[in-house]
Design an enzyme around this catalytic site. Structure first.
Site, PDB file in Angstrom:
ATOM      1  N   GLY A 109     -11.476  28.785  21.031  1.00 57.29           N
ATOM      2  CA  GLY A 109     -12.378  28.114  20.090  1.00 57.29           C
ATOM      3  C   GLY A 109     -13.379  27.219  20.795  1.00 57.29           C
ATOM      4  O   GLY A 109     -14.571  27.215  20.465  1.00 57.29           O
ATOM      5  N   CYS A 110     -12.919  26.463  21.764  1.00 56.23           N
ATOM      6  CA  CYS A 110     -13.806  25.545  22.482  1.00 56.23           C
ATOM      7  C   CYS A 110     -14.833  26.303  23.316  1.00 56.23           C
ATOM      8  O   CYS A 110     -15.975  25.873  23.459  1.00 56.23           O
ATOM      9  CB  CYS A 110     -12.997  24.581  23.350  1.00 56.23           C
ATOM     10  SG  CYS A 110     -11.921  23.500  22.358  1.00 56.23           S
ATOM     11  N   THR A 111     -14.420  27.454  23.851  1.00 49.94           N
ATOM     12  CA  THR A 111     -15.360  28.284  24.611  1.00 49.94           C
ATOM     13  C   THR A 111     -16.444  28.824  23.680  1.00 49.94           C
ATOM     14  O   THR A 111     -17.635  28.776  24.002  1.00 49.94           O
ATOM     15  CB  THR A 111     -14.617  29.432  25.315  1.00 49.94           C
ATOM     16  OG1 THR A 111     -13.688  28.863  26.244  1.00 49.94           O
ATOM     17  CG2 THR A 111     -15.584  30.353  26.047  1.00 49.94           C
TER      18      THR A 111
END
Length: 157
Positions: free
Chosen positions: A48-50
């Site tokens: 998700g953060c990527t």
């Protein structure tokens, strides 16, 4: 987390001075006179953060053209941020808030629900700080996917 701990439009943006992926100090004051998008994310190199970081990366040119700089802040150490930046070709500062003091000041760390359980953690949040250092937008519990597009629509970018 209670509403009192959250920032709202018109509030002064809490000051910060944090190391970036290369250990260089980056401060809120460095962006005085410009609009700044500050986003908080749980962990570098997670799916998700990527996705969120790459969405910001892919939107940098239009955001920059509209006068917005971007910084991402997580509790990761600078070394991990450098690997994340290099692996994903990120060209905006990633800042390290290992003790979570800046996240706490911005209301981006505290109680949240994770798979139905209440836990302490990073609350995925995005803020727009105006040139005068005041919060223009405070968005808490945003989704990693599609969030940047919605933000750009809200900003007219």
């Amino acid at each position: 987390m209670s509403e009192q701990q959250r920032l709202a439009p018109g509030d002064a943006a809490p000051d910060f001075s944090l190391p970036d992926a290369d250990g260089k100090t980056v401060a809120l004051a460095d962006y005085a006179g410009r609009s700044l998008v500050v986003y908080f994310y749980p962990a570098a190199s997670t799916p998700g953060c990527t996705k969120e970081a790459c969405d910001f990366r892919d939107s940098l040119a239009p955001l920059d053209d509209a006068g917005f700089d971007v910084v991402g802040i997580s509790p990761d150490k600078p070394e991990k941020l450098a690997k994340f930046r290099d692996a994903e070709g990120l060209t905006f500062p990633l800042l390290s808030d290992v003790d979570k003091s800046v996240m706490t000041a911005w209301g981006a760390f505290g109680e949240k629900k994770n798979y139905g359980k209440v836990v302490q953690g990073v609350i995925r949040s995005t803020f727009v700080v105006g040139p005068e250092g005041k919060i223009d937008k405070a968005l808490y519990n945003v989704k990693a996917t599609g969030h940047v597009d919605r933000l750009r629509k809200d900003l007219g970018v």
